[in-house]
Write an enzyme that holds these catalytic residues in place. Structure first.
Site, PDB file in Angstrom:
ATOM      1  N   PHE A   1      22.530  13.779  16.179  1.00  0.00           N
ATOM      2  CA  PHE A   1      23.644  13.659  17.111  1.00  0.00           C
ATOM      3  C   PHE A   1      24.921  13.555  16.294  1.00  0.00           C
ATOM      4  CE2 PHE A   1      24.337  12.052  21.612  1.00  0.00           C
ATOM      5  CZ  PHE A   1      23.530  12.990  22.175  1.00  0.00           C
TER       6      PHE A   1
ATOM      7  N   GLN B   1      37.333   7.394  25.851  1.00  0.00           N
ATOM      8  CA  GLN B   1      36.808   8.649  25.297  1.00  0.00           C
ATOM      9  C   GLN B   1      36.893   9.756  26.343  1.00  0.00           C
ATOM     10  OE1 GLN B   1      32.440   9.126  24.260  1.00  0.00           O
ATOM     11  NE2 GLN B   1      33.388   9.117  22.256  1.00  0.00           N
TER      12      GLN B   1
ATOM     13  N   HIS C   1      35.780  13.661  27.242  1.00  0.00           N
ATOM     14  CA  HIS C   1      34.807  14.672  26.857  1.00  0.00           C
ATOM     15  C   HIS C   1      35.424  16.049  27.084  1.00  0.00           C
ATOM     16  CE1 HIS C   1      31.086  16.846  26.450  1.00  0.00           C
ATOM     17  NE2 HIS C   1      30.508  15.748  26.036  1.00  0.00           N
TER      18      HIS C   1
ATOM     19  N   LEU D   1      29.399  16.759  33.578  1.00  0.00           N
ATOM     20  CA  LEU D   1      29.411  17.004  32.147  1.00  0.00           C
ATOM     21  C   LEU D   1      28.601  18.241  31.761  1.00  0.00           C
ATOM     22  CD1 LEU D   1      30.292  15.214  29.635  1.00  0.00           C
ATOM     23  CD2 LEU D   1      27.868  14.722  29.447  1.00  0.00           C
TER      24      LEU D   1
ATOM     25  N   GLU E   1      27.357  19.000  24.975  1.00  0.00           N
ATOM     26  CA  GLU E   1      27.791  19.603  23.733  1.00  0.00           C
ATOM     27  C   GLU E   1      26.832  20.680  23.264  1.00  0.00           C
ATOM     28  OE1 GLU E   1      30.374  16.298  22.503  1.00  0.00           O
ATOM     29  OE2 GLU E   1      28.849  16.268  20.947  1.00  0.00           O
TER      30      GLU E   1
ATOM     31  N   ARG F   1      34.908  15.613  19.460  1.00  0.00           N
ATOM     32  CA  ARG F   1      35.290  15.617  20.874  1.00  0.00           C
ATOM     33  C   ARG F   1      36.797  15.533  21.100  1.00  0.00           C
ATOM     34  NH1 ARG F   1      30.773  11.675  23.794  1.00  0.00           N
ATOM     35  NH2 ARG F   1      29.036  13.075  23.418  1.00  0.00           N
TER      36      ARG F   1
ATOM     37  N   HIS G   1      35.456   9.943  29.976  1.00  0.00           N
ATOM     38  CA  HIS G   1      34.006   9.868  29.826  1.00  0.00           C
ATOM     39  C   HIS G   1      33.494   8.451  29.591  1.00  0.00           C
ATOM     40  CE1 HIS G   1      30.009  11.179  29.029  1.00  0.00           C
ATOM     41  NE2 HIS G   1      30.024  10.846  27.756  1.00  0.00           N
TER      42      HIS G   1
ATOM     43  N   ARG H   1      33.386   5.768  20.526  1.00  0.00           N
ATOM     44  CA  ARG H   1      31.944   5.560  20.617  1.00  0.00           C
ATOM     45  C   ARG H   1      31.202   6.794  20.131  1.00  0.00           C
ATOM     46  NH1 ARG H   1      27.739   6.954  24.430  1.00  0.00           N
ATOM     47  NH2 ARG H   1      29.257   8.083  25.656  1.00  0.00           N
TER      48      ARG H   1
HETATM   49  C1  LIG Z   1      27.644  11.826  32.136  1.00  0.00           C
HETATM   50  C2  LIG Z   1      27.413  10.718  31.157  1.00  0.00           C
HETATM   51  C3  LIG Z   1      26.540  10.908  30.095  1.00  0.00           C
HETATM   52  C4  LIG Z   1      26.293   9.873  29.195  1.00  0.00           C
HETATM   53  N1  LIG Z   1      25.410  10.096  28.183  1.00  0.00           N
HETATM   54  C5  LIG Z   1      25.128   9.085  27.320  1.00  0.00           C
HETATM   55  C6  LIG Z   1      24.161   9.269  26.281  1.00  0.00           C
HETATM   56  O1  LIG Z   1      23.578  10.338  26.141  1.00  0.00           O
HETATM   57  N2  LIG Z   1      23.877   8.251  25.440  1.00  0.00           N
HETATM   58  C7  LIG Z   1      24.501   7.059  25.587  1.00  0.00           C
HETATM   59  O2  LIG Z   1      24.199   6.179  24.801  1.00  0.00           O
HETATM   60  N3  LIG Z   1      25.418   6.848  26.559  1.00  0.00           N
HETATM   61  C8  LIG Z   1      25.744   7.835  27.429  1.00  0.00           C
HETATM   62  N4  LIG Z   1      26.684   7.613  28.417  1.00  0.00           N
HETATM   63  C9  LIG Z   1      27.275   6.300  28.577  1.00  0.00           C
HETATM   64  C10 LIG Z   1      26.341   5.346  29.292  1.00  0.00           C
HETATM   65  O3  LIG Z   1      25.532   6.037  30.187  1.00  0.00           O
HETATM   66  C11 LIG Z   1      27.068   4.286  30.098  1.00  0.00           C
HETATM   67  O4  LIG Z   1      27.984   3.663  29.299  1.00  0.00           O
HETATM   68  C12 LIG Z   1      26.110   3.234  30.607  1.00  0.00           C
HETATM   69  O5  LIG Z   1      25.115   3.842  31.371  1.00  0.00           O
HETATM   70  C13 LIG Z   1      26.752   2.152  31.417  1.00  0.00           C
HETATM   71  O6  LIG Z   1      25.736   1.300  31.920  1.00  0.00           O
HETATM   72  P1  LIG Z   1      26.031  -0.058  32.633  1.00  0.00           P
HETATM   73  O7  LIG Z   1      24.734  -0.719  32.878  1.00  0.00           O
HETATM   74  O8  LIG Z   1      27.031  -0.793  31.874  1.00  0.00           O
HETATM   75  O9  LIG Z   1      26.716   0.364  34.001  1.00  0.00           O
HETATM   76  P2  LIG Z   1      26.254   1.274  35.209  1.00  0.00           P
HETATM   77  O10 LIG Z   1      24.997   1.975  34.960  1.00  0.00           O
HETATM   78  O11 LIG Z   1      27.430   2.078  35.601  1.00  0.00           O
HETATM   79  O12 LIG Z   1      25.946   0.238  36.333  1.00  0.00           O
HETATM   80  C14 LIG Z   1      26.933  -0.497  36.983  1.00  0.00           C
HETATM   81  C15 LIG Z   1      26.261  -1.348  38.021  1.00  0.00           C
HETATM   82  O13 LIG Z   1      27.163  -2.280  38.509  1.00  0.00           O
HETATM   83  C16 LIG Z   1      27.144  -2.312  39.898  1.00  0.00           C
HETATM   84  N5  LIG Z   1      28.450  -2.739  40.355  1.00  0.00           N
HETATM   85  C17 LIG Z   1      29.656  -2.282  39.981  1.00  0.00           C
HETATM   86  N6  LIG Z   1      30.621  -2.934  40.630  1.00  0.00           N
HETATM   87  C18 LIG Z   1      30.023  -3.842  41.415  1.00  0.00           C
HETATM   88  C19 LIG Z   1      30.496  -4.829  42.330  1.00  0.00           C
HETATM   89  N7  LIG Z   1      31.774  -4.993  42.571  1.00  0.00           N
HETATM   90  N8  LIG Z   1      29.584  -5.558  42.977  1.00  0.00           N
HETATM   91  C20 LIG Z   1      28.260  -5.391  42.771  1.00  0.00           C
HETATM   92  N9  LIG Z   1      27.787  -4.500  41.913  1.00  0.00           N
HETATM   93  C21 LIG Z   1      28.651  -3.730  41.247  1.00  0.00           C
HETATM   94  C22 LIG Z   1      26.762  -0.928  40.291  1.00  0.00           C
HETATM   95  O14 LIG Z   1      26.132  -0.929  41.535  1.00  0.00           O
HETATM   96  C23 LIG Z   1      25.784  -0.550  39.203  1.00  0.00           C
HETATM   97  O15 LIG Z   1      24.501  -0.979  39.555  1.00  0.00           O
HETATM   98  C24 LIG Z   1      26.949   8.647  29.326  1.00  0.00           C
HETATM   99  C25 LIG Z   1      27.827   8.459  30.390  1.00  0.00           C
HETATM  100  C26 LIG Z   1      28.071   9.474  31.293  1.00  0.00           C
HETATM  101  C27 LIG Z   1      29.041   9.242  32.393  1.00  0.00           C
END
Ligand SMILES: Cc1cc2nc3c(=O)[nH]c(=O)nc-3n(C[C@H](O)[C@H](O)[C@H](O)COP(=O)(O)OP(=O)(O)OC[C@H]3O[C@@H](n4cnc5c(N)ncnc54)[C@H](O)[C@@H]3O)c2cc1C
Ligand code: HEM
Ligand code: SF4
Ligand code: F3S
Ligand code: FES
Lengths: 121, 131, 612, 293
Positions: free
Chosen positions: C113, C233, C235, C245, C248, C281, C346, C381
């Protein structure tokens, strides 16, 4: 769902038998249709002919198993169809009982008729 | 939770135009299956005339067969049986996991074949019927 | 009032992991999430999870790569913890049944990567996040952990001493989306925020509609500072209409970027004469926007990513999912026409300031996942580093909240003797709460200290009043208008390119949004599943978060990681090896700085030029 | 025709509706003028260039709001843009004409499974369905066979319950010793076998399309069976656990209920061969039972 963990397979055996009888029925039903509508024209069926065929033990047994298979297949099919529509509880038990009795009666009657036809009574 | 709205089952029948091949096959199979089991009971009943004696048997069968309506019903029965058999074969294939991608095509094929076989056997079935 | 030992807000990767950890540590834990867990945005991650698993690789290399990637704005204790714990936590996922892609010998596959010195990105097809999310949700089901799904968390029940470091958090207030009931949740041992990213602050983002920075805003208003918010970041290849998305991989396989004049601008306009489309990126994103700004964009909006020359066979073999994405979400057939792409927001490197144990300066308040900033990502990141962050720091936060001893943290939080105040920058407008006097009950009002129950009750009352106010108002502006204006301002002025003028303009517009928000009203009169109400509250949160991003972007006058400033084209290590912190301070944003920790366990990371 | 469709639902078509419930629902052109002084962002003038609007009819119901308690359809005319999806259209309608229009959505990229609707008579994911592929007017309804909470939002609890019934988690208790990072081995072939089944996003489209599931509330349904398939076929779990899984599946309301109607397979947005998986499990269950005979 209390019956979830029961160790025997409700439905599984019936399902399999439904397929097995179906496979069997394909053959026999084709034979039956062919014999009684094409080889012997339906309108010309007479008791004598029927008796001649029934006297053959092989034919007799085939017809009896045809009947048994057909009845099981048909009645089990009906039962499943009803259950799929959400039949449950007492109703289900009643339906099952009625269907089983009907099938047994049908089979008994059928065998009795066939024996008569063969002239063994 | 607050109230919610249950649209019931009516919608299924309201939407028949949108049914897919698999759904039609299911409905037809059901319908034909029920016809067949119904017929089986009738059939045994008719055959039971042999218990009264050979004459009765021959007459019953002959009498029935001389009726045009019975002949037409027989053609219907044939159609029903043929479809049930063909679609039954299709279902057996599905159960064995064979040709699942072609399940809709095989349903249409069952319909077409049923039609052909039924039409082809009309002469035989209606042969010598007196109106 | 509901009561649990530990309450996890959010059910993405971080939230689920935290809940499992707290449960394993013997706590009575509950998850409260506005979405059903499997709907969380973690499910969208494609690429993979970085973990030094193989022979020949080791955590120190991973830490080194991460530090370099962060442009030396990551804190070494956090970075090293991530690198050390990632292998074990990844393996645990495997044992929980996560369907990783496999090698012939049956071991999990790893791939190279960007920015990694070793192929250490563990993946599960092109849907790693989906599998990670579902696998952990399965474990939550298995353990019978209580999930309140479709409960929207509005506010934290925090005591209101003057110094945030003295405050403590005792629970949350949430409303049941389906019924509209506002209820209090008391947390005996801790509240863990895991609410994900703030992508919706921007008009064009790869983030879900639900990524509205609620956790950021709640923690911020409760007194925990937001850290390094300016580091966003972008993308370079997202679809223009939806932000979906395009990985890449397309450029990796040889996809080419063209402008409206059919020029291969990465080379022809000299943005990256060596690596062209495969430059990093931020470089590609800036190049694309420059083309569009100089009038060479297609429809004045995007550029073309062409992969047709790769041939149908190769495309179908390697990039099939891209074809589906372009077809389903943009209506474009990648085999016969080039795909439109443009840069999209992103990932947010910054977030709620926490230490290695996930704890904020407010006692009992934790944060993990994208909403938190430990900080491992610093200025930028690396791909595949967010998912391990979720599981490593989610787990730590869960354990710590449940009372396990994880050792003394080395990262400090909140105000302290190691921070330095911001003094130089002039702000174009006064940021912070509009009309503090008519506040809708979100600013702490000082003084009253009550017991935990009383605090939760009081916050519930405030929240109910707030909802009633919003619902009762029959006229004014609707949130959608404000949100759109805010998003446009952010995408226009605090995007890939940042100029002093632009950022100031953005701050002014944000101020306008705040003022307009004073008159916001909810049109939908129903309490049942009122998404209008929910989004109206979210918009408020977005305003707070957007403001911190813009403030951070204004004060940091250097070019580091993803943060590019027109007037300041170099990284200023003498001055800027420090985190930007913004604290709400009862409605008045207060900006201060804390030095980066570059001393690791047994070595110090010397800032080097970030070139690949 | 279903009940709700029989109501006089189309009092108006092109002009702004008089219905107070749809206040704000003006034609897009008016709306543009209203927004006039928008900040310097280009407010999609290409809409007018394309000059086309999409006519959508959306199911409306709200138990609390008078006038919506009796379900009805509302008409919206949304400016068309290239690449527009059904979700884009309803979002536009909500943000521009009627903010009370309610539906679930989140990711906009077919991974969160929130926005399965009944669009023109078929279960589809809003965000994955191109407007251009549909006949107009586009009829958008909540998923059939689930209770409607409000507008396009249905109660998913039953679906979740069924998903949980199949014990959708690895049963093995032992987690690895942190010191030796040994994974369980799995052949690439086996991983390939469960690949499709593991893609399910819990959207509920399949369950909604299945007549049997509609008639029998206890039927596990295609999604839950597919979930069980994923575990039953995974070699990492032992034979014993597999048998346990089959026992759950072959209960009365398990796999046997499936009548191979294929509609689940046809609507699945993730192209999971659901019927195939169900059938394979039926055979597995029979095989397992034959062993005892
Ligand atoms: C398209 C895309 C591709 C990616 N690819 C990669 C990758 O290949 N490798 C990598 O390492 N990272 C990747 N990332 C980054 C990574 O996926 C995210 O940073 C990560 O999933 C965030 O996880 P999280 O648990 O913090 O939040 P999330 O998965 O966004 O979860 C947030 C949670 O909080 C809850 N919530 C929010 N607000 C409230 C509220 N007010 N009350 C109650 N609940 C609430 C939501 O319901 C949800 O359940 C990618 C991101 C994107 C967008
Ligand atoms: C000749 C070859 C036949 C074949 C291949 C065949 C095949 C099948 C199959 C596979 C089914 C199961 C459908 C399912 O559960 O999904 C079925 C159902 C049924 N069959 Fe047959 N069948 C045959 C003959 C008959 C006969 C002779 C009868 C009448 C006695 C009959 C009556 C039924 C009935 C009533 C059902 C249940 C239909 C329902 O689901 O409601 N079948 N058949
Ligand atoms: S199997 Fe397909 S249709 Fe069914 S819930 Fe899963 S993704 Fe949706
Ligand atoms: S639609 Fe229903 S009947 Fe079986 S094949 Fe699918 S579960
Ligand atoms: S919005 Fe997530 S699946 Fe459509």
């Amino acid at each position: 769902m209390a019956e979830r963990y029961s160790s025997f397979a409700p439905g599984g055996t019936a399902w399999l038998l439904q397929r097995v009888t179906a496979a069997f029925l394909v053959v026999v039903l084709a034979f039956h249709f062919f014999l009684l509508h094409f080889v012997n024209h339906a309108a010309e069926i007479e008791f004598a002919g029927t008796q001649a065929r029934m006297e053959n033990v092989g034919y007799f047994l085939t017809m009896v198993s045809f009947l048994v298979a057909g009845t099981f297949h048909g009645v089990n099919g009906v039962y499943n169809a009803l259950i799929n529509q959400g039949l449950d509880g007492t109703q289900k038990k009643v339906v099952l009982a009625v269907l089983v009795i009907a099938s047994l009666a049908l089979i008994a009657q059928g065998i009795y008729v066939a024996t008569t036809m063969a002239g063994w009574t | 939770m607050s109230q919610s709205y249950n649209r019931g089952l009516i919608e299924d029948f309201g939407r028949w135009k949108e049914f897919s091949a698999g759904m039609w096959a299911w409905i037809f199979h059901k319908f034909t299956g029920w016809m067949l089991i119904g017929y089986l009971f009738t059939h045994i009943a008719v055959l039971s005339s042999s218990l009264t004696g050979p004459e009765a048997y021959t007459n019953t069968i002959g009498g029935l067969e001389s009726l045009f309506i019975v002949r037409v019903l027989e053609v219907g029965l044939l159609a029903v049986a043929v479809f049930h058999i063909l679609n039954g074969l299709r279902l057996l294939m599905v159960d064995l996991g064979v040709g699942l991608e072609a399940q809709d095509k095989s349903f249409y094929a069952s319909l077409v074949l049923t039609a052909i076989i039924t039409v082809a056997s009309v002469p035989t079935f209606l042969d010598g019927v007196t109106l | 009032m509901y009561e649990h030992d530990v309450i996890v807000v959010g059910a993405g990767g971080a939230g689920l992991r935290a809940a499992i950890a707290a449960h394993e540590a013997g706590s009575d834990v509950a998850i409260v999430s506005k979405l059903h867990p499997v709907r969380s945005h973690t499910g969208a991650a494609e690429g993979g999870i970085n973990a030094a698993l193989q022979e020949g690789d080791d955590w120190e290399l991973h830490a080194y790569d991460t530090m370099k990637g962060s442009d030396y704005l990551g804190d070494a204790p956090a970075v090293e913890t991530l690198a050390q714990d990632a292998p074990e936590d990844t393996m645990r996922l495997e044992h929980w049944g996560m369907p990783f892609s496999r090698e012939e010998d049956g071991r999990v596959s790893q791939r190279p990567f960007g920015g990694l010195s070793y192929p250490r990105t563990t993946y599960a097809g092109a849907e790693t996040g989906h599998h990670l999310l579902h696998t952990m949700y399965e474990q939550v089901v298995k353990r019978g952990i209580q999930v309140y799904d479709e409960w929207y968390v509005m506010e934290l029940a925090t005591s209101d001493e003057d110094d945030p470091n003295d405050r403590s958090c005792h629970g949350i207030v949430a409303y049941d989306v389906q019924s509209g009931n506002v209820e209090g949740f008391k947390a005996n041992d801790g509240v863990i925020l895991a609410t994900g990213g703030p992508g919706q602050a921007f008009d064009h983002t790869t983030n879900a509609v639900s990524c509205t920075g609620d956790g950021h805003a709640m923690a911020y208003r409760a007194g925990a500072p937001l850290e390094d918010m300016e580091f966003i970041q972008f993308h370079p290849t997202s679809l223009p209409s939806t932000g979906v998305l395009i990985s890449e991989g397309v450029r990796g396989e040889g996809g080419i970027l063209y402008n409206s004049e059919g020029e291969r601008f990465m080379f022809e306009h000299g943005y990256a004469n060596n690596s062209g489309e495969l430059a990093s990126r931020d470089v590609v994103a800036r190049a694309e926007l420059t083309e569009v700004n100089e009038g060479r964009g297609v429809d004045d909006e995007y550029v073309h990513l062409d992969m047709r020359h790769l041939g149908e066979e190769r495309i179908l073999d390697r990039l099939e999912n891209i074809l589906h994405l372009a077809e389903d979400f943009e209506g474009v057939d990648g085999l016969v026409e080039p795909m439109p792409v443009k840069p999209g927001q992103h990932y947010a490197m910054g977030g709620i300031e926490v230490d290695e144990n996930g704890q904020t300066c407010v006692d009992g308040l934790y944060a993990a996942g994208e909403c938190a900033c430990v900080s491992v990502h610093g200025g930028n990141r690396l791909g595949g580093n967010a998912l391990p962050e979720l599981i490593v720091f989610g787990k730590r936060a869960g354990r710590h909240a449940a009372g396990e001893d994880l050792g003394e943290p080395q990262i400090r939080t909140g105000y302290g003797d190691d921070v330095e105040d911001e003094t130089e920058t002039e702000l174009p407008v006064q940021p912070g709460e509009a009309g503090l006097e008519t506040s809708d009950g979100v600013a702490a009002d000082g003084g009253v200290t009550t017991d935990a129950d009383g605090l939760v009750e009081r916050t519930v009352e405030q929240a109910r009043t707030r909802v009633d106010t919003l619902m009762d108002r029959d006229e004014g502006v609707q949130h959608a208008e404000i949100r759109q204006k805010l998003q446009n301002a952010m995408t226009d002025y605090v995007n890939v390119f940042r100029t002093e003028e632009g950022v100031k303009k953005a701050l002014r517009i944000i101020r306008e949004c705040r003022e307009e928000y004073q008159n916001v009203y909810v049109d939908d009169p129903s309490r049942t599943f009122n998404t209008d109400l929910q989004q109206t509250i979210e918009t408020r949160n977005l305003i707070d978060v957007a403001e911190t991003i813009a403030l951070g972007a204004l004060v940091r006058d250097e070019f580091r990681g993803a943060h590019w400033r027109k007037e300041h084209q170099e990284r200023k290590d003498d001055e800027w090896l420090k985190h930007t912190l913004i604290s709400w301070d009862d409605g008045q944003p207060d900006i201060f700085y804390r030095p980066v920790i570059l001393e690791g366990q047994d070595k110090t990371y010397e800032p080097k030029e970030r070139s690949y | 025709m279903s009940t709700q469709q029989q109501q006089p639902e189309e009092p108006q078509s092109q002009e702004a509706p008089e219905d107070p419930e749809m206040r704000g629902a003006e034609s897009p052109v008016d709306e543009k003028e209203k927004q006039g002084g928008d900040i310097d962002q280009q407010t999609t003038p290409e809409d007018e260039l394309e000059g086309e609007t999409v006519h959508i009819k959306v199911f409306r119901y709200d138990p609390e709001v008078e006038g919506k308690q009796e379900p009805r359809f509302d008409d919206f005319h949304v400016p068309f843009e290239k690449g527009m999806t059904v979700l884009d259209a309803v979002m536009y309608a909500r943000d521009t004409y009627d903010s009370s229009l309610t539906f679930r959505h989140s990711c906009r990229q077919a991974v969160c499974g929130s926005d399965a609707f009944f669009v023109n008579g078929k279960q589809r994911l809003g965000c994955k369905t191109q407007i251009a592929d549909l006949e107009q007017p586009i009829r958008i309804e909540p998923l059939p066979h689930q209770e409607v909470v409000k507008d396009l939002v249905v109660d998913m609890d039953h679906f979740y319950d069924q998903m949980h019934t199949v014990e959708p988690y690895f049963q093995d208790e032992d987690t690895p010793n942190p010191a030796d990072l040994e994974e369980q081995r799995q052949s690439p072939e086996n991983r390939e076998k469960i690949k499709m089944s593991s893609r399910c996003i819990w959207c509920g489209a399949c369950m909604s399309s299945c007549n049997i599931a509609a008639g029998d509330n206890d039927y596990l349904g295609p999604a839950a069976i597919n979930k069980a398939y994923k575990f039953a076929m995974d070699d990492r779990e032992g034979e014993e656990i597999k048998e346990h899984r089959l026992r759950i599946l072959e209960q009365e309301h398990g796999v046997w209920r499936c009548q191979t109607q294929f509609s689940c397979t046809e609507v699945c947005p993730k192209d999971i061969p659901l019927t195939e998986h169900i059938q394979e499990l039926k055979r597995e269950a029979v095989k397992k039972n034959l062993k005892f005979w």
